[in-house]
Design an enzyme around this catalytic site. Structure first.
Site, mmCIF file in Angstrom:
data_model
loop_
_atom_site.group_PDB
_atom_site.id
_atom_site.type_symbol
_atom_site.label_atom_id
_atom_site.label_comp_id
_atom_site.label_asym_id
_atom_site.label_seq_id
_atom_site.Cartn_x
_atom_site.Cartn_y
_atom_site.Cartn_z
ATOM 1 N N SER A 142 0.941 -1.286 0.091
ATOM 2 C CA SER A 142 -0.047 -0.462 0.058
ATOM 3 C C SER A 142 0.880 1.351 0.282
ATOM 4 O O SER A 142 2.107 0.939 0.245
ATOM 5 C CB SER A 142 -0.912 0.337 1.327
ATOM 6 O OG SER A 142 -1.526 1.383 2.032
ATOM 7 N N TYR A 155 -1.927 -0.778 10.297
ATOM 8 C CA TYR A 155 -2.071 -1.216 8.729
ATOM 9 C C TYR A 155 -0.400 -0.213 8.046
ATOM 10 O O TYR A 155 0.405 -1.601 7.376
ATOM 11 C CB TYR A 155 -2.773 -0.102 8.168
ATOM 12 C CG TYR A 155 -3.076 -0.795 6.864
ATOM 13 C CD1 TYR A 155 -4.063 -2.203 6.416
ATOM 14 C CD2 TYR A 155 -2.511 0.111 5.350
ATOM 15 C CE1 TYR A 155 -4.008 -2.305 4.877
ATOM 16 C CE2 TYR A 155 -2.863 -0.136 4.545
ATOM 17 C CZ TYR A 155 -3.831 -1.255 4.247
ATOM 18 O OH TYR A 155 -4.082 -1.427 2.473
HETATM 19 N N1 LIG Z 1 -9.096 -0.226 -1.652
HETATM 20 C C1 LIG Z 1 -7.498 0.215 -0.986
HETATM 21 O O1 LIG Z 1 -7.724 1.929 -0.540
HETATM 22 C C2 LIG Z 1 -6.102 -0.258 -0.781
HETATM 23 C C3 LIG Z 1 -5.281 0.653 -0.656
HETATM 24 C C4 LIG Z 1 -4.043 -0.142 -0.837
HETATM 25 C C5 LIG Z 1 -4.020 -1.061 -0.358
HETATM 26 N N2 LIG Z 1 -5.008 -2.397 -0.446
HETATM 27 C C6 LIG Z 1 -4.524 -3.307 -0.006
HETATM 28 O O2 LIG Z 1 -5.229 -4.235 -1.276
HETATM 29 C C7 LIG Z 1 -5.430 -6.195 -0.726
HETATM 30 C C8 LIG Z 1 -7.218 -6.103 -1.398
HETATM 31 O O3 LIG Z 1 -8.139 -4.860 -0.339
HETATM 32 P P1 LIG Z 1 -9.014 -4.746 -1.310
HETATM 33 O O4 LIG Z 1 -8.930 -3.086 -0.630
HETATM 34 O O5 LIG Z 1 -9.610 -5.133 -2.621
HETATM 35 O O6 LIG Z 1 -10.506 -5.077 -0.034
HETATM 36 P P2 LIG Z 1 -11.760 -6.324 0.018
HETATM 37 O O7 LIG Z 1 -12.013 -6.140 1.273
HETATM 38 O O8 LIG Z 1 -12.359 -5.559 -0.920
HETATM 39 O O9 LIG Z 1 -10.587 -7.171 -0.239
HETATM 40 C C9 LIG Z 1 -10.705 -8.022 0.682
HETATM 41 C C10 LIG Z 1 -10.432 -9.565 0.220
HETATM 42 O O10 LIG Z 1 -9.660 -10.411 1.421
HETATM 43 C C11 LIG Z 1 -10.389 -11.140 1.547
HETATM 44 N N3 LIG Z 1 -9.672 -11.865 2.861
HETATM 45 C C12 LIG Z 1 -9.651 -10.534 4.309
HETATM 46 N N4 LIG Z 1 -8.895 -11.639 5.546
HETATM 47 C C13 LIG Z 1 -9.015 -13.073 4.147
HETATM 48 C C14 LIG Z 1 -8.232 -14.003 5.216
HETATM 49 N N5 LIG Z 1 -7.948 -13.492 6.504
HETATM 50 N N6 LIG Z 1 -7.412 -14.973 4.401
HETATM 51 C C15 LIG Z 1 -7.878 -14.864 2.783
HETATM 52 N N7 LIG Z 1 -8.504 -13.255 2.453
HETATM 53 C C16 LIG Z 1 -9.077 -12.596 3.392
HETATM 54 C C17 LIG Z 1 -11.492 -10.733 1.796
HETATM 55 O O11 LIG Z 1 -13.146 -11.998 2.205
HETATM 56 C C18 LIG Z 1 -11.548 -9.921 0.632
HETATM 57 O O12 LIG Z 1 -12.122 -10.781 -0.394
HETATM 58 C C19 LIG Z 1 -4.953 -5.258 0.488
HETATM 59 O O13 LIG Z 1 -3.772 -5.642 1.135
HETATM 60 C C20 LIG Z 1 -4.989 -4.208 1.053
HETATM 61 O O14 LIG Z 1 -5.146 -3.788 1.765
HETATM 62 C C21 LIG Z 1 -6.071 -1.946 -0.666
#
Ligand SMILES: NC(=O)c1ccc[n+]([C@@H]2O[C@H](COP(=O)([O-])OP(=O)(O)OC[C@H]3O[C@@H](n4cnc5c(N)ncnc54)[C@H](O)[C@@H]3O)[C@@H](O)[C@H]2O)c1
Length: 281
Positions: A142, A155
């Site tokens: 991130s 985080y």
């Molecule tokens: N959305 C943002 O703004 C953003 C920014 C930077 C980084 N990220 C990162 O992107 C990645 C994906 O997140 P997202 O934004 O798509 O969120 P999201 O909540 O839409 O998707 C996350 C997915 O991870 C799954 N998950 C949660 N806990 C889990 C576990 N213990 N084991 C396996 N799967 C698990 C959830 O069921 C979900 O399908 C994450 O690592 C998040 O930190 C997101």
């Protein structure tokens, strides 16, 4: 990697958001898809959609914070497709609050998913990729892995860990002369369900009516920023291009680079980090 058709991409957290979009993008390139996700209903839904679209896809209910689950996902990948070529260690969660008020359980939950999940992914998939002779790892960190701020310390801690781990394994894979690329994905806000991470929190969803006003305001600000973020599909396309071009740092929000520079300059010039709100006054 230059050729994708018929090869296999594994995505953890692939049932929603950025993970789902990456799986879609790799499927469009003709790859077989393996999804590991902790949410059974969302996992079934995405697998059903892939099958209906004629994509060869398998999945396993996987909690990436549990090593046995990640090993089972690797076994399932081998059984279904005989190898793994792109591995996206992507599952992640977040929680807001002051560091000293966040419970042990919540610290361990975020550390388990965001950091240990990636460590286990590397441990169980890299040997498969080395054996296969080629591959690319995409670790989702991130912008929170390159900068810091208040209100989400677990985080920030975990995402800095993912950046450090990615930099280290890239150098180790070079030393080992393995034909495996590494990218670390560092987006700022993306319009996904990460603001509802507590749907998968071991202790159940946070009762937001009990939160103090500061934490409520943080939650509202985070959700607002997420809803105005990039689309997951835009990010997934950048990931695909990074795999093609062997780009290590994927920075979808170019205009945030000044924050990275500011942090580096703070360190070099020994300046104390200050939250934005204080600086703007
Ligand atoms: N959305 C943002 O703004 C953003 C920014 C930077 C980084 N990220 C990162 O992107 C990645 C994906 O997140 P997202 O934004 O798509 O969120 P999201 O909540 O839409 O998707 C996350 C997915 O991870 C799954 N998950 C949660 N806990 C889990 C576990 N213990 N084991 C396996 N799967 C698990 C959830 O069921 C979900 O399908 C994450 O690592 C998040 O930190 C997101």
């Amino acid at each position: 990697m230059d050729e994708f058709k018929g090869k296999t991409a594994v995505v953890t957290g692939g049932a929603s958001g950025i993970g789902r979009a990456m799986a879609d993008r790799f499927a469009t390139a003709g790859m077989n898809i393996v999804i590991g996700d902790v949410e059974p209903a969302a996992l079934e839904k995405v697998l059903g959609e892939f099958k209906a679209a004629g994509v060869k896809a398998v999945g396993l209910r996987t909690d990436v914070s549990k090593e046995a689950d990640v090993k089972a996902l690797a076994d399932k990948t081998l059984e279904a497709f005989g190898g793994a070529h792109i591995v996206c260690n992507n599952a992640g969660v977040g929680i807001s609050g002051f560091a000293w008020e966040i419970s042990d359980e919540d610290w361990r939950w975020v550390m388990g998913v965001n950091l240990w999940g990636v460590i286990y992914g590397i441990r169980h998939f890299v040997p498969i990729m080395i054996k296969g002779g080629e591959g690319h790892i995409v670790n989702t960190a991130s912008m929170a892995g390159l900068t810091t701020g208040p209100g989400m310390s677990p985080y920030f801690v975990t995402k800095h860990g993912v950046v450090a781990l990615s930099e280290a394994i890239h150098q180790e894979l070079m030393m080992a002369q393995a034909n495996i690329g590494v990218s670390v994905l560092c987006p700022a806000w993306v319009n996904t369900r990460i603001g509802e991470s507590d749907r998968n929190r071991p202790g159940g969803p946070v009762d937001e009516t009990t939160l103090d006003p500061v934490r409520q305001a943080m939650q509202t600000a985070i959700r607002g920023a997420l809803s105005e973020g990039l689309s997951p599909d835009e990010v997934a396309e950048m990931v695909f291009q990074a795999v093609v071009n062997k780009t290590f740092y994927i920075l979808p929000h170019a205009h945030w680079k000044d924050l990275i520079q500011e942090r580096m300059e703070n360190i070099i010039h020994q300046r104390t980090p200050v939250p934005r709100e204080f600086r703007m006054k």
